[in-house]
Design a protein around this motif. Structure first.
Motif, PDB file in Angstrom:
ATOM      1  N   PHE A   1      35.298  43.843  37.558  1.00 42.89           N
ATOM      2  CA  PHE A   1      35.831  42.816  38.418  1.00 42.89           C
ATOM      3  C   PHE A   1      34.946  41.884  39.182  1.00 42.89           C
ATOM      4  O   PHE A   1      35.334  40.684  39.328  1.00 42.89           O
ATOM      5  CB  PHE A   1      36.739  43.633  39.372  1.00 42.89           C
ATOM      6  CG  PHE A   1      37.392  42.746  40.563  1.00 42.89           C
ATOM      7  CD1 PHE A   1      38.727  41.840  40.222  1.00 42.89           C
ATOM      8  CD2 PHE A   1      36.588  42.648  41.908  1.00 42.89           C
ATOM      9  CE1 PHE A   1      38.744  41.187  41.472  1.00 42.89           C
ATOM     10  CE2 PHE A   1      37.514  41.704  42.645  1.00 42.89           C
ATOM     11  CZ  PHE A   1      38.465  41.201  42.452  1.00 42.89           C
ATOM     12  N   LEU A   2      33.922  42.480  39.565  1.00 43.52           N
ATOM     13  CA  LEU A   2      32.949  41.593  40.264  1.00 43.52           C
ATOM     14  C   LEU A   2      32.335  40.491  39.379  1.00 43.52           C
ATOM     15  O   LEU A   2      31.712  39.473  39.696  1.00 43.52           O
ATOM     16  CB  LEU A   2      32.104  42.287  40.834  1.00 43.52           C
ATOM     17  CG  LEU A   2      32.515  43.153  42.185  1.00 43.52           C
ATOM     18  CD1 LEU A   2      31.502  43.930  42.865  1.00 43.52           C
ATOM     19  CD2 LEU A   2      33.180  42.279  43.224  1.00 43.52           C
ATOM     20  N   ASP A   3      32.176  40.960  38.050  1.00 43.50           N
ATOM     21  CA  ASP A   3      31.571  39.966  37.126  1.00 43.50           C
ATOM     22  C   ASP A   3      32.371  38.714  37.051  1.00 43.50           C
ATOM     23  O   ASP A   3      32.010  37.592  36.742  1.00 43.50           O
ATOM     24  CB  ASP A   3      31.555  40.639  35.853  1.00 43.50           C
ATOM     25  CG  ASP A   3      30.424  41.262  35.741  1.00 43.50           C
ATOM     26  OD1 ASP A   3      29.245  41.155  36.312  1.00 43.50           O
ATOM     27  OD2 ASP A   3      30.331  42.096  34.741  1.00 43.50           O
ATOM     28  N   TYR A   4      33.600  38.875  37.289  1.00 37.24           N
ATOM     29  CA  TYR A   4      34.680  37.572  37.381  1.00 37.24           C
ATOM     30  C   TYR A   4      34.908  36.979  38.692  1.00 37.24           C
ATOM     31  O   TYR A   4      34.857  35.617  38.724  1.00 37.24           O
ATOM     32  CB  TYR A   4      36.041  38.050  36.943  1.00 37.24           C
ATOM     33  CG  TYR A   4      36.144  38.302  35.492  1.00 37.24           C
ATOM     34  CD1 TYR A   4      36.174  37.348  34.398  1.00 37.24           C
ATOM     35  CD2 TYR A   4      36.037  39.786  34.882  1.00 37.24           C
ATOM     36  CE1 TYR A   4      36.395  37.564  33.154  1.00 37.24           C
ATOM     37  CE2 TYR A   4      36.196  39.894  33.403  1.00 37.24           C
ATOM     38  CZ  TYR A   4      36.361  39.072  32.473  1.00 37.24           C
ATOM     39  OH  TYR A   4      36.481  39.170  31.240  1.00 37.24           O
ATOM     40  N   TRP A   5      34.689  37.722  39.606  1.00 34.63           N
ATOM     41  CA  TRP A   5      34.690  37.115  41.054  1.00 34.63           C
ATOM     42  C   TRP A   5      33.536  36.459  41.302  1.00 34.63           C
ATOM     43  O   TRP A   5      33.722  35.655  42.015  1.00 34.63           O
ATOM     44  CB  TRP A   5      34.834  38.418  42.156  1.00 34.63           C
ATOM     45  CG  TRP A   5      35.073  38.011  43.434  1.00 34.63           C
ATOM     46  CD1 TRP A   5      33.870  37.878  44.469  1.00 34.63           C
ATOM     47  CD2 TRP A   5      36.187  37.799  43.999  1.00 34.63           C
ATOM     48  NE1 TRP A   5      34.538  37.632  45.589  1.00 34.63           N
ATOM     49  CE2 TRP A   5      35.871  37.203  45.482  1.00 34.63           C
ATOM     50  CE3 TRP A   5      37.568  37.630  43.532  1.00 34.63           C
ATOM     51  CZ2 TRP A   5      36.841  36.988  46.283  1.00 34.63           C
ATOM     52  CZ3 TRP A   5      38.448  37.099  44.515  1.00 34.63           C
ATOM     53  CH2 TRP A   5      38.081  36.626  45.950  1.00 34.63           C
ATOM     54  N   VAL A   6      32.365  36.566  40.946  1.00 33.86           N
ATOM     55  CA  VAL A   6      31.176  35.748  41.199  1.00 33.86           C
ATOM     56  C   VAL A   6      31.402  34.301  40.531  1.00 33.86           C
ATOM     57  O   VAL A   6      30.701  33.339  41.088  1.00 33.86           O
ATOM     58  CB  VAL A   6      29.773  36.551  40.739  1.00 33.86           C
ATOM     59  CG1 VAL A   6      29.747  36.541  39.237  1.00 33.86           C
ATOM     60  CG2 VAL A   6      28.849  36.112  41.369  1.00 33.86           C
TER      61      VAL A   6
ATOM     62  N   LEU B   1      33.562  32.446  41.574  1.00 39.82           N
ATOM     63  CA  LEU B   1      34.046  31.542  42.488  1.00 39.82           C
ATOM     64  C   LEU B   1      32.984  30.999  43.050  1.00 39.82           C
ATOM     65  O   LEU B   1      33.323  30.085  43.939  1.00 39.82           O
ATOM     66  CB  LEU B   1      34.982  32.433  43.374  1.00 39.82           C
ATOM     67  CG  LEU B   1      36.275  32.955  42.786  1.00 39.82           C
ATOM     68  CD1 LEU B   1      36.904  33.730  43.797  1.00 39.82           C
ATOM     69  CD2 LEU B   1      37.187  31.902  42.377  1.00 39.82           C
TER      70      LEU B   1
ATOM     71  N   THR C   1      34.054  25.849  40.051  1.00 37.77           N
ATOM     72  CA  THR C   1      34.587  25.538  41.285  1.00 37.77           C
ATOM     73  C   THR C   1      34.686  23.948  41.604  1.00 37.77           C
ATOM     74  O   THR C   1      35.721  23.553  42.341  1.00 37.77           O
ATOM     75  CB  THR C   1      33.830  26.096  42.319  1.00 37.77           C
ATOM     76  OG1 THR C   1      32.386  25.714  42.205  1.00 37.77           O
ATOM     77  CG2 THR C   1      33.867  27.797  42.220  1.00 37.77           C
TER      78      THR C   1
ATOM     79  N   LEU D   1      35.144  34.017  51.698  1.00 44.98           N
ATOM     80  CA  LEU D   1      35.182  33.929  50.342  1.00 44.98           C
ATOM     81  C   LEU D   1      33.486  33.687  50.043  1.00 44.98           C
ATOM     82  O   LEU D   1      33.371  34.360  49.002  1.00 44.98           O
ATOM     83  CB  LEU D   1      36.058  32.704  49.661  1.00 44.98           C
ATOM     84  CG  LEU D   1      35.885  32.440  48.194  1.00 44.98           C
ATOM     85  CD1 LEU D   1      36.521  33.650  47.700  1.00 44.98           C
ATOM     86  CD2 LEU D   1      36.781  31.324  48.041  1.00 44.98           C
TER      87      LEU D   1
ATOM     88  N   SER E   1      31.834  36.903  50.553  1.00 43.54           N
ATOM     89  CA  SER E   1      31.872  37.935  49.481  1.00 43.54           C
ATOM     90  C   SER E   1      31.289  37.814  48.104  1.00 43.54           C
ATOM     91  O   SER E   1      30.646  38.705  47.316  1.00 43.54           O
ATOM     92  CB  SER E   1      33.366  38.349  49.090  1.00 43.54           C
ATOM     93  OG  SER E   1      33.863  36.922  48.721  1.00 43.54           O
ATOM     94  N   VAL E   2      31.394  36.341  47.660  1.00 44.51           N
ATOM     95  CA  VAL E   2      30.540  35.968  46.576  1.00 44.51           C
ATOM     96  C   VAL E   2      28.987  36.314  46.825  1.00 44.51           C
ATOM     97  O   VAL E   2      28.460  36.686  45.878  1.00 44.51           O
ATOM     98  CB  VAL E   2      30.614  34.614  46.460  1.00 44.51           C
ATOM     99  CG1 VAL E   2      29.612  33.981  45.099  1.00 44.51           C
ATOM    100  CG2 VAL E   2      32.064  34.204  46.015  1.00 44.51           C
TER     101      VAL E   2
ATOM    102  N   THR F   1      28.476  40.040  46.252  1.00 43.14           N
ATOM    103  CA  THR F   1      28.537  40.134  44.692  1.00 43.14           C
ATOM    104  C   THR F   1      27.286  40.107  44.024  1.00 43.14           C
ATOM    105  O   THR F   1      26.791  40.924  43.362  1.00 43.14           O
ATOM    106  CB  THR F   1      29.900  39.507  44.336  1.00 43.14           C
ATOM    107  OG1 THR F   1      30.953  39.642  45.054  1.00 43.14           O
ATOM    108  CG2 THR F   1      29.946  39.931  42.718  1.00 43.14           C
TER     109      THR F   1
END
Length: 347
Positions: A81-86, A88, A94, A198, A201-202, A205
């Motif tokens: 999940f964090l591979d996709y979250w990063v 952002l 972006t 946000l 959190s990035v 990550t």
């Protein structure tokens, strides 16, 4: 019984945007005393982080402890999940999403300020963060060579451009520009809190994935916040650029209208009036008196036919088994072979 449809919050927002046929008056942030104080505090925090890393203080030791803890092994279930979250925090995806939204706002509000402010923020981000990255030359956790060192001044080694964190700074600027350009104080507060959470959190990550030190994230967060706080100083330049661009657009449209070929309207032709050919009354009166009805029919104007054999009207008249459909006439001779020889009268 007729009932009115219930409008949702999203419907009311779009209905409000549809009521903007002209350019609205936008609230441009100014460099207030509160903003100046916040800018000074953030700049102090920024310089403190740089000094703590350069002098290999306790912050560097904490960086090594977080790296050797290897969070990606401790909590491996959230790695995918964090591979996709990063993503952002990546500049390309972006920037495209935010630019599309701001471009739509420019079209609806008849102004170029949102896109120009976003472009100015990205330009400041590339200049300031890029200069510090390559100036300090700090290597990332995957390229570290000595445990406990600050891993700085490695200008010619791979992965020596990670301080401050570009993902964190980009997340602060990209999502924070939406709060900066908000049209109401309430929206600005909510979007500011959302962009702060946000961006942090990035940044965390990247620490989880092992691509950044924790101090990189703190410095990247401060670097992005400094850019947003300094944007009001560039508002006069943004307004000047907008006026120049709108003026160039107006002159270009005026030139296009002047050079466009002008076609004169074709006047509608008056309908032709057909008049019958005049015939002298004295020429036709004797004919009507002297000729019998059967002979008068033969005095019609000659009809000019195309060359070739033609049949008479009597031959073209359809004949039924009971005889011709034409009514009998006293001067008409009966059909058949006997009609070829006319009887001779007289003595």
């Amino acid at each position: 019984m007729r009932t009115e449809p219930t409008l949702t919050r999203l419907d009311r927002i779009f209905a409000r945007l549809d009521r903007e046929p002209v350019r609205p008056v936008l609230d441009v942030p100014r460099m207030t005393r509160h903003r100046v104080v916040l800018f000074g505090a953030t700049l102090t925090f920024y310089l403190t982080i740089v000094l703590a890393v350069v002098t290999t203080s306790w912050l560097v030791r904490f960086d090594w402890q977080a790296m050797l803890f290897r969070p990606y092994q401790q909590w491996s279930g959230i790695h995918a999940f964090l591979d996709y979250w990063v993503v952002l925090g990546q500049r390309g995806p972006t920037a495209v999403m935010v630019a599309a939204w701001l471009g739509w706002r420019c079209w609806r509000q008849h102004t170029l300020r949102p896109l120009l402010a976003f472009g100015a923020a990205l330009l400041l981000l590339n200049v300031t963060v890029g200069a510090v990255k390559y100036g300090l030359g700090r290597s990332g956790p995957h390229y570290a060579t000595e445990v406990g060192s600050n891993e700085m001044w490695h200008w010619f080694q791979a992965g020596s451009d990670i301080f401050p964190s570009g993902h964190t700074a980009n997340a602060v600027v990209t999502w924070g520009i939406l709060a900066y350009l908000a049209t109401s104080p309430r929206a600005r507060r909510w979007l500011s809190a959302l962009s702060a959470v946000l961006s942090l959190s990035v940044g965390l990550t990247t620490v989880y994935l092992g691509t950044h030190w924790l101090s990189d994230v703190l410095l990247g967060w401060a670097a992005g916040l400094l850019i947003l706080l300094a944007l009001p100083w560039f508002e006069p330049l943004i307004a000047h650029a907008e006026a120049r661009l709108l003026g160039l657009r107006g002159r270009w449209l005026a030139g296009v209208r002047r050079t466009a070929p002008q076609t004169a309207p074709v006047p509608a032709e008056a309908p032709a009036v057909l008049t019958p050919c005049p015939v002298a009354e004295e020429e036709t009166a004797p004919v009507r008196e002297t000729l019998s009805p059967s002979a008068a029919r033969t005095t019609r104007a000659p009809v000019y036919l195309a060359p070739g054999p033609h049949s008479t009207r009597a031959e073209r008249t359809p004949v039924t088994p009971a005889g011709s459909r034409r009514p009998p006439h006293p001067d008409r001779l009966p059909r058949g072979p006997a009609s070829t020889a006319r009887p001779v009268t007289g003595g």
